[in-house]
Design an enzyme around this catalytic site. Structure first.
Site, PDB file in Angstrom:
ATOM      1  N   SER A  52     -31.237 -53.641 -11.378  1.00 16.92           N
ATOM      2  CA  SER A  52     -32.398 -54.515 -11.411  1.00 16.92           C
ATOM      3  C   SER A  52     -33.626 -54.309 -10.171  1.00 16.92           C
ATOM      4  O   SER A  52     -34.712 -54.189 -10.473  1.00 16.92           O
ATOM      5  CB  SER A  52     -32.033 -55.870 -11.211  1.00 16.92           C
ATOM      6  OG  SER A  52     -31.443 -56.179 -10.115  1.00 16.92           O
ATOM      7  N   HIS A  94     -34.839 -57.116  -5.256  1.00 10.89           N
ATOM      8  CA  HIS A  94     -36.071 -57.244  -6.472  1.00 10.89           C
ATOM      9  C   HIS A  94     -37.211 -57.031  -5.719  1.00 10.89           C
ATOM     10  O   HIS A  94     -38.214 -56.208  -6.299  1.00 10.89           O
ATOM     11  CB  HIS A  94     -35.976 -58.603  -7.297  1.00 10.89           C
ATOM     12  CG  HIS A  94     -34.738 -58.727  -8.130  1.00 10.89           C
ATOM     13  ND1 HIS A  94     -34.357 -59.943  -8.759  1.00 10.89           N
ATOM     14  CD2 HIS A  94     -33.771 -57.894  -8.525  1.00 10.89           C
ATOM     15  CE1 HIS A  94     -33.497 -59.971  -9.356  1.00 10.89           C
ATOM     16  NE2 HIS A  94     -32.854 -58.738  -9.147  1.00 10.89           N
TER      17      HIS A  94
END
Length: 267
Positions: A163, A218
């Protein structure tokens, strides 16, 4: 004015096909896709976006191998560490390679499924826009930056998953689009800039709401991606075909024999 590669007529706008030929081509492609088998569609995807396809394949192969060896689909911390998870303590002890390998390790089916779906969508666009090698290098660089950020913010926890790198892809797509150095034509009503911003906002909000999700990775991937995106702003890039505008009616003077003859002679 561009000339249609299929019928040879001039048309206004961008692309290789005039509006009529483009409509026929998309209809043909849609029909062909409906008739092709899953293996044929996969082979086509490998031809169009081989780097993205290879990244997805590597992640899936590693996950299947972890399932086969651990006899489980939801892995323990020990299993994740053994397969290369970015354990902060081990990284600080010198196992820097975990910053790289952790990008290809996933904890459960939902984790890998959601990440690979996002990589499929964003990676396909990025690979077509920037080219295979630049895209791959940017993907790996932002993924490592995401791992570094995670280890800095949470030095005693374990980080796994693609991610961070996927947020990096969103970031280095966002920068040239926002600076109008990259244009992506889509069939949807929303612009790609709006779609990418919503992707980042929604996923960061989900990460903030779920404790087990490492939002620092992230953010690290997204910020490093925005910076890397500056390197893709050197020239104008376009993905897809621009919507064609209807040609304005020709005036009476343009329809005269003299005008038509001069245009034909001048070609």
């Amino acid at each position: 004015m561009p000339i249609c590669a299929r019928c040879g007529t001039e048309f206004s706008g961008n692309g290789n096909l005039c509006p009529a030929c483009y409509a026929k081509a998309t209809a043909t492609v849609a029909t062909a896709r409906a008739r092709r088998s899953a293996s044929e569609q996969a082979a086509s995807f490998f031809r169009v976006a081989p780097v993205t396809a290879a990244l997805i394949a590597i992640n899936v192969i590693i996950y299947v191998a972890m399932v086969a060896t651990s006899k489980s689909i939801d892995f323990s911390i020990d299993t994740l560490v053994a397969w290369g998870g970015s354990a902060g303590i081990l990284v600080h002890q010198g196992q820097w390679w975990r910053l790289f390998t952790s990008m290809f390790v996933h904890a459960n089916p939902i984790h890998i499924g959601f990440n690979m779906l996002c990589l499929l969508q964003l990676g396909l666009l990025a690979e077509r826009a920037f080219g295979r090698i630049p895209y791959l290098l940017a993907y790996l660089a932002t993924g490592i930056c995401a791992s570094l950020t995670s280890n800095y913010v949470h030095p005693t926890t374990l980080g796994v998953g693609a991610s961070g790198a996927i947020f990096g892809v969103a970031g280095f797509l966002l920068t040239p689009i926002a600076l109008k150095r990259l244009t992506i034509y889509t069939t949807g009503k929303s612009t790609m800039l709006k779609t990418l911003v919503l992707f980042a906002v929604y996923n960061l909000a989900i990460g903030a709401a779920i404790p087990v999700i490492d939002n620092s990775a992230h953010v690290g991937g997204l910020v490093s991606g925005l910076i890397v995106g500056l390197f893709f702003c050197g020239r104008q890039r376009t993905v897809g075909f621009a919507p064609q505008r209807a040609a304005s009616p020709a005036s009476a003077d343009d329809q005269s024999i003299e005008s038509r003859s001069s245009r034909e002679i001048g070609r």
